[in-house]
Design a protein around this motif. Structure first.
Motif, PDB file in Angstrom:
ATOM      1  N   ALA A 190       6.213  -6.229   8.777  1.00  0.00           N
ATOM      2  CA  ALA A 190       5.669  -5.248   7.952  1.00  0.00           C
ATOM      3  C   ALA A 190       6.472  -4.570   7.735  1.00  0.00           C
ATOM      4  O   ALA A 190       6.736  -3.958   6.559  1.00  0.00           O
ATOM      5  N   GLU A 249       8.989  -5.422   4.903  1.00  0.00           N
ATOM      6  CA  GLU A 249       8.658  -5.528   4.203  1.00  0.00           C
ATOM      7  C   GLU A 249       8.627  -4.004   3.320  1.00  0.00           C
ATOM      8  O   GLU A 249       8.969  -3.745   1.709  1.00  0.00           O
ATOM      9  N   ASN A 250       7.770  -3.526   3.699  1.00  0.00           N
ATOM     10  CA  ASN A 250       8.134  -2.037   3.220  1.00  0.00           C
ATOM     11  C   ASN A 250       8.001  -1.479   4.758  1.00  0.00           C
ATOM     12  O   ASN A 250       6.885  -1.260   4.951  1.00  0.00           O
ATOM     13  N   ALA A 299       5.381   2.416   4.382  1.00  0.00           N
ATOM     14  CA  ALA A 299       4.544   1.109   4.423  1.00  0.00           C
ATOM     15  C   ALA A 299       4.342   2.072   5.562  1.00  0.00           C
ATOM     16  O   ALA A 299       2.751   2.206   6.607  1.00  0.00           O
ATOM     17  N   ALA A 300       5.327   0.942   6.463  1.00  0.00           N
ATOM     18  CA  ALA A 300       4.682   0.796   8.119  1.00  0.00           C
ATOM     19  C   ALA A 300       4.928   1.944   8.749  1.00  0.00           C
ATOM     20  O   ALA A 300       4.190   1.758   9.348  1.00  0.00           O
ATOM     21  N   HIS A 301       5.285   3.173   8.790  1.00  0.00           N
ATOM     22  CA  HIS A 301       5.825   4.247   8.744  1.00  0.00           C
ATOM     23  C   HIS A 301       3.888   5.492   8.521  1.00  0.00           C
ATOM     24  O   HIS A 301       4.103   5.977   9.418  1.00  0.00           O
ATOM     25  N   ALA A 302       3.381   5.198   7.317  1.00  0.00           N
ATOM     26  CA  ALA A 302       2.850   5.665   7.231  1.00  0.00           C
ATOM     27  C   ALA A 302       1.227   5.061   8.391  1.00  0.00           C
ATOM     28  O   ALA A 302       0.171   5.858   8.192  1.00  0.00           O
ATOM     29  N   LEU A 303       1.730   3.837   8.436  1.00  0.00           N
ATOM     30  CA  LEU A 303      -0.017   3.146   8.951  1.00  0.00           C
ATOM     31  C   LEU A 303       0.569   3.232  10.665  1.00  0.00           C
ATOM     32  O   LEU A 303      -0.209   2.793  11.487  1.00  0.00           O
ATOM     33  N   GLY A 304       1.493   4.656  10.980  1.00  0.00           N
ATOM     34  CA  GLY A 304       2.218   5.085  12.178  1.00  0.00           C
ATOM     35  C   GLY A 304       2.883   3.692  13.143  1.00  0.00           C
ATOM     36  O   GLY A 304       2.893   4.266  14.127  1.00  0.00           O
ATOM     37  N   TYR A 305       3.402   2.900  12.610  1.00  0.00           N
ATOM     38  CA  TYR A 305       4.248   1.781  13.679  1.00  0.00           C
ATOM     39  C   TYR A 305       5.520   2.343  12.965  1.00  0.00           C
ATOM     40  O   TYR A 305       6.387   3.726  12.941  1.00  0.00           O
ATOM     41  N   LEU A 319       0.258  12.283  10.356  1.00  0.00           N
ATOM     42  CA  LEU A 319       1.701  12.501   9.883  1.00  0.00           C
ATOM     43  C   LEU A 319       2.957  13.950  10.201  1.00  0.00           C
ATOM     44  O   LEU A 319       3.786  13.353  10.414  1.00  0.00           O
ATOM     45  N   PRO A 375      -1.077   8.872  13.038  1.00  0.00           N
ATOM     46  CA  PRO A 375      -2.090   8.416  12.467  1.00  0.00           C
ATOM     47  C   PRO A 375      -3.040   8.102  13.444  1.00  0.00           C
ATOM     48  O   PRO A 375      -4.009   8.126  13.319  1.00  0.00           O
ATOM     49  N   ARG A 376      -2.429   6.791  14.841  1.00  0.00           N
ATOM     50  CA  ARG A 376      -3.114   5.960  15.360  1.00  0.00           C
ATOM     51  C   ARG A 376      -4.113   7.182  15.972  1.00  0.00           C
ATOM     52  O   ARG A 376      -5.478   6.877  15.671  1.00  0.00           O
ATOM     53  N   ARG A 415      -7.037   8.259  13.273  1.00  0.00           N
ATOM     54  CA  ARG A 415      -7.605   6.695  13.317  1.00  0.00           C
ATOM     55  C   ARG A 415      -8.502   6.552  13.785  1.00  0.00           C
ATOM     56  O   ARG A 415      -9.916   6.875  14.096  1.00  0.00           O
ATOM     57  N   PHE A 471       2.674   3.518  -1.684  1.00  0.00           N
ATOM     58  CA  PHE A 471       3.476   3.318  -0.220  1.00  0.00           C
ATOM     59  C   PHE A 471       2.661   2.714   1.098  1.00  0.00           C
ATOM     60  O   PHE A 471       3.026   2.329   2.237  1.00  0.00           O
ATOM     61  N   SER A 472       1.615   2.067   0.657  1.00  0.00           N
ATOM     62  CA  SER A 472       1.044   1.525   2.172  1.00  0.00           C
ATOM     63  C   SER A 472       0.248   0.027   1.829  1.00  0.00           C
ATOM     64  O   SER A 472       0.472   0.197   2.787  1.00  0.00           O
ATOM     65  N   PHE A 523       2.041  -3.993   1.175  1.00  0.00           N
ATOM     66  CA  PHE A 523       2.458  -4.746   1.653  1.00  0.00           C
ATOM     67  C   PHE A 523       2.936  -6.133   0.766  1.00  0.00           C
ATOM     68  O   PHE A 523       1.245  -6.928   1.003  1.00  0.00           O
ATOM     69  N   LEU A 575       2.704 -10.289   2.000  1.00  0.00           N
ATOM     70  CA  LEU A 575       1.383 -10.731   2.600  1.00  0.00           C
ATOM     71  C   LEU A 575       0.056 -10.153   2.028  1.00  0.00           C
ATOM     72  O   LEU A 575      -0.213  -9.749   0.973  1.00  0.00           O
TER      73      LEU A 575
END
Lengths: 306, 505
Positions: A172, A175-176, A179-185, B54, B74-75, B78, B89-90, B92, B95
């Protein structure tokens, strides 16, 4: 010319030995590129691994300790790349090239007192009576631990990427990254760890050349294997098993040209020596039809604010 | 009323050079649909990013159910029950749907189990979606469903939706609203960001309006007119573009059976597109993004030359010609994506003016560039189109979206096109700049040029086009007079709701 001088069993067994440095370097780079980082410093990390492994094995008398040191050496050098590209946000291509040039030069400095020294030998794995099975035994079960470790590593990388959460997150990020950052990775942390893994793998691959395949220390002895590893990752479409196939093709061709040289074929040595590189690339270009397989963020600089 | 689910108190966040949020307060009750309104750059995104962990506020407090709420990432947000559906941007592309959803969850179950849960939730909320498909192959509406389901699986107490309808067909919007109403009836609060006022009036219970980082008003959308809200947002009176009706002239451009292969895996092939464009008319082309808009523009501009006889300009076959040759003959284009496609972000405005204007404005001679003339041309564009910038030496990147868009459109308009094709002329542009751009397009048609305007914004197309057609799966519907066409009919031309049939798998 005398082709009968070639022993087919030893010839095929040699594939494995010739392919192993390439497998390590390429599978490490595959993981790095899957996270979206293009590290062109593979050659430099390999040669640093080659000298670190060689020196440690000579000083301690233990080839396995040598391989461990090679992994550490490669990983430490890769940290320099990680610092440049992930923290300082430097261009990845330029940083990778610099890493290779630095590795080649620095390894020559480190290796000055080791020229002409003979390293301790790593014993082959003892499979007992299994190794006596005709043909299969001498070809497959006559190698040292590192050869099998390389195979296991390819399988492990494939399984982790495909079946585990770590693998999913890793893909992930490549790939992007936004987006990965926005999800908190933690994009930078994940990439740094991947870069270090790639460095360690390249180091072990380099040490395999200096400790087992050659075995001695000479400047620049990795002779472009790192570059082939980079090409292999791309032309294998970032798929571990296709990468393995490509590595054996290359290993086989290296074996073949060495044997042909030994048999005195009337082709200039230079042509024979370059043939594995040329043929591997050509074959892989034709194999890699699915061009869309590249990680979408490959080579792009990530900064959290954008 | 009981205590609010989430209350924000005097939040402030400054970036170097700009205060993104200044003393912003609002509160949302459980089950409430709350609209956050404002132009681009009003600070909506920064505000929700703070709620989602964020971005950290410089000062001010947030409370969730009365307890202090300070998500550091964000964790944490959530875990506290905040879900967010992003505008960009969110996802992939490479996938699958299930993998994408697993990435957004804290404790994702095994993929097979997750797939079953995805199917269950998508059934329950009327959002058809198959878990095994690759996201890159999905339509925009389906992609959004992926994000919504990702949030729903976490059973959020507050759902943040950032511009959710900008990429949907009218039918898909209806499905989405049904889902949102159902959620709100179940007690989920929804923070709905948009600048589409009619939508807000039908969906939302209350609204907070931001301008330049400050709260400028609260209102009840059902009791307020769209115009009043718009003027609160912009802070001034709006001008509606005008034009005089005129008879259509000669055919300037005609496409006959235009076909093109998809440029890449995620692109769209053009299938048998035919149309005639007359002098003085504007043809509006609508359709959901990714249905061939970019490919059509590339075929018209000459970026991807077409076959013989497919594109005819004033009786001359220009199919195989490239962009420069087409420009020389009077066919000009302005692609979408002003950063990188329509303009080179790191080059100055003068350089950008040179890039497309060299030929028609005579800015080069024998391969040598006439920079003073290019600077003059850039200055003319800046003056004529009211582009706010320090001057032509400024890098294109340094301009705000609306100003750069005015420059990009103005640069082409000033070259006196005979046929002008533009994609997304006002995407991401604030209301007053959008009105100026539309007026420029109308004036161009008034003076006898023929225009094709490709846009996702149906209101815009209805406002300026003479005829309307829709792109769907790379096919162009028959153009119809824009006057008197209903939203229902447009929706059907756009292909209705994508993926409706998947519901019963």
């Amino acid at each position: 010319m005398d082709l009968s001088a070639i022993n087919p069993i030893l010839f095929i067994a040699g594939f494995f030995v010739a392919a192993t440095p390439l497998i390590f370097a390429a599978v490490g780079e595959l993981v790095v590129e899957k996270t979206g980082v293009l590290n062109l410093g593979v050659e430099g990390m390999m040669i640093i691994g080659a000298i670190c492994g060689f020196a440690t094995a000579v000083e301690t008398g233990s080839p396995l300790l040598g391989f461990a040191a090679a992994a550490v050496g490669g990983a430490v050098l890769s940290l320099l790349f990680a610092f440049l590209t992930q923290v300082m946000l430097a261009n990845q291509v330029a940083s990778g090239l610099a890493l290779t040039l630095f590795g080649l030069g620095f390894s020559a400095l480190l290796g000055q007192s080791y020229v002409g020294v003979k390293p301790p030998r790593l014993a082959d794995v003892d499979f007992g009576s299994l190794a006596e099975i005709p043909i299969f035994g001498p070809i497959i079960l006559s190698h040292d631990l590192i050869v099998y470790l390389g195979l296991a590593l390819v399988v492990a990388v494939w399984a982790v990427l495909k079946y585990t959460r770590i693998g999913l997150v890793l893909r992930a990020v490549g790939e992007n990254h936004d987006a990965a950052h926005a999800l908190g990775y933690k994009v930078v942390r994940i990439r740094t760890l991947a870069i270090m893994f790639g460095g360690a793998c390249a180091g072990v691959g380099g040490a395999y050349i200096s400790l087992i395949r050659v075995p001695q220390w000479t400047e620049g002895m990795t002779a472009g294997i790192g570059w082939i590893a980079l090409a292999l990752v791309v032309f294998a479409s970032w798929k571990p098993f296709r990468l393995l196939l490509g590595a054996y093709l290359f290993g086989g061709l290296v074996q073949l040209q060495l044997n042909l040289q030994g048999a005195g074929v009337a082709i200039p040595v230079e042509y024979l020596a370059m043939s594995p590189y040329v043929i591997t690339i050509v074959v892989l270009v034709f194999l890699s039809r699915d061009k869309g397989a590249a990680p979408a963020s490959l080579g792009r600089i990530f900064h959290a604010s954008s | 009323m009981t205590q609010p689910l989430l209350s924000l108190n005097a939040l402030t966040k400054a970036y170097p050079g700009v205060v993104a949020n200044d003393d912003v307060s609002l509160s949302i009750a459980a089950g409430e649909v709350h609209a956050l309104l404002g132009e681009n750059g009003a600070g909506k995104s920064t505000l929700v990013k703070m709620i989602y962990g964020l971005v950290r506020p410089d000062s001010g407090q947030m409370h969730m159910n009365g307890a202090p709420f300070t998500p550091s990432e964000p964790r944490a947000a959530r875990a506290a029950g905040v879900g967010m559906v992003f505008q960009h941007f969110s996802l992939f592309d490479a996938l699958s749907v299930a993998e994408n959803i697993a990435l957004g969850m804290e404790n994702a179950p095994k993929l097979s189990e997750l797939s079953a849960r995805i199917s269950a939730v998508s059934e329950a909320y009327g959002l058809p979606l198959s878990p095994d498909r690759i996201v890159g192959d999905l339509s925009a509406g389906e992609r959004q469903r992926v994000e919504i389901i990702r949030c729903l699986l976490q059973e959020p107490k507050l759902l943040i939706m950032d511009e959710p309808t900008s990429v949907l067909t009218p039918q898909e919007v209806e499905i989405l609203f049904k889902t949102l109403r159902k959620l709100s009836a179940e007690g989920t609060a929804i923070l709905y960001i948009s600048h589409k006022l009619e939508e807000i009036r039908t969906l939302c219970d209350s609204a907070t309006i931001l301008r330049l980082g400050k709260v400028v008003g609260h209102c009840m959308p059902r009791e307020t007119t769209a115009r009043e809200m718009a003027e609160l947002m912009v802070g001034k009176l709006l001008q509606t573009p005008t034009r005089a009706a005129q008879p259509a002239g000669d055919v300037l451009l005609s496409l006959t059976g235009l076909r093109a292969k998809a440029p890449n895996t995620f692109g769209m092939a053009l299938k048998d597109i035919s149309l005639e464009l007359r002098a003085g008319e504007i043809l509006g082309i609508g359709g959901v993004a990714g249905n061939g808009q970019d490919e059509l523009l590339a075929a018209l501009s000459g970026e991807r030359p077409a076959g013989r006889g497919m594109v005819v300009l004033k009786g001359e076959d220009i199919g195989p010609l490239g962009p420069t040759a087409r420009r020389a003959r009077g066919l000009l284009t302005a692609p979408e994506e002003r950063m990188g496609h329509a303009a080179a972000p790191d080059m100055s405005l003068t350089e950008n003016a040179m890039l497309t204007g060299a030929l028609r404005q005579g800015l080069d001679k024998g391969g040598f560039l006439n920079w003073p003339a290019a600077r003059q041309f850039a200055e003319d564009v800046i003056k004529q189109f009211d582009v706010r910038t320090p001057g032509p030496h400024a890098a294109a990147r340094s301009l705000s979206g609306g100003n750069l868009q005015k420059f990009v459109i103005g640069r082409e308009v000033m070259q006196r096109p005979e046929v002008f094709v533009v994609n997304q002329p006002t995407w991401g542009v604030d209301a007053s700049a959008a009105a100026a751009i539309r007026q420029a397009l109308l004036d161009l048609a008034q003076n006898g040029a023929a225009l094709i305007v490709i846009s996702q914004d149906l209101d815009e197309l209805m406002e300026i086009s003479d005829r309307f057609a829709a792109l769907n799966e790379g096919r162009l519907s028959d153009p119809r007079p824009a006057q008197g066409i209903t939203v229902e009919e447009i929706g059907l031309m756009m292909g209705g709701a994508h993926g409706m049939e998947v519901a019963h798998v």
